[in-house]
Write an enzyme that holds these catalytic residues in place. Sequence first.
Site, mmCIF file in Angstrom:
data_model
loop_
_atom_site.group_PDB
_atom_site.id
_atom_site.type_symbol
_atom_site.label_atom_id
_atom_site.label_comp_id
_atom_site.label_asym_id
_atom_site.label_seq_id
_atom_site.Cartn_x
_atom_site.Cartn_y
_atom_site.Cartn_z
ATOM 1 N N GLY A 49 -28.676 3.698 -17.039
ATOM 2 C CA GLY A 49 -28.062 5.023 -17.132
ATOM 3 C C GLY A 49 -27.335 5.358 -15.843
ATOM 4 O O GLY A 49 -26.974 4.481 -15.067
ATOM 5 N N CYS A 50 -27.119 6.645 -15.617
ATOM 6 C CA CYS A 50 -26.425 7.102 -14.415
ATOM 7 C C CYS A 50 -27.123 6.557 -13.171
ATOM 8 O O CYS A 50 -28.327 6.743 -12.993
ATOM 9 C CB CYS A 50 -26.389 8.626 -14.370
ATOM 10 N N PHE A 51 -26.367 5.891 -12.310
ATOM 11 C CA PHE A 51 -27.010 5.205 -11.184
ATOM 12 C C PHE A 51 -27.625 6.123 -10.137
ATOM 13 O O PHE A 51 -28.466 5.703 -9.355
ATOM 14 C CB PHE A 51 -26.115 4.154 -10.540
#
Length: 197
Positions: A49-51
């Site tokens: 997902g979003c890092f």
Amino acid sequence: NPRSRFLVAFIVLAVAVSLSAVTLAPPPSKTRPSRATMTSALKATFAAGCFWGVEITFQRTRGVLTTAVGYIGGSVPNPTYEQVCSKSTGHAEAVEFTYDPSQITFDHLLDVFFDNHDATQLNRQGPDVGDQYRSAIFYHSPEQKEAAEKKIAELQPKVARKIVTQIVSAADYPFYLAEDYHQQYLEKKGRSTEKVH
């Protein structure tokens, strides 16, 4: 009086030099791994997902020494964040980090990875949709590949939906560092990186 002026100038210069020495002093050694530790460190690369959130999770993990966010698994060299978000490069947002195998095992890192995202969501995590948010493990050794396969086989009977985490050789894809403003983003915003995992 020239002598007084010289004395004042000398004092001002001495104070300025002292202050610059304090300002330029390196951070406390506890924030930096030792050279010996870094020599024995291993690398891991996860996409989940979003890092930003993935990175802070591993910053908080005991045994993790350094973290960096970036892009991996795509076909365009040196992609920008905007290109990756356009879903035209094939890259995943990922975190690449070093860890001390004497403090944490790759198997434990896999537990942290799977505990902190939904590995049954294809090309998304929650409201973030797109192949850049896919779940993937980019392995750096045959042992990491085997551990990832074993972990998925162990977890699959415990969940109702199919685990869609990709297991991919990191050797097949370069890891491109994301822009500076993405690095340690949540830490810069005030989130704690105290070790909790």
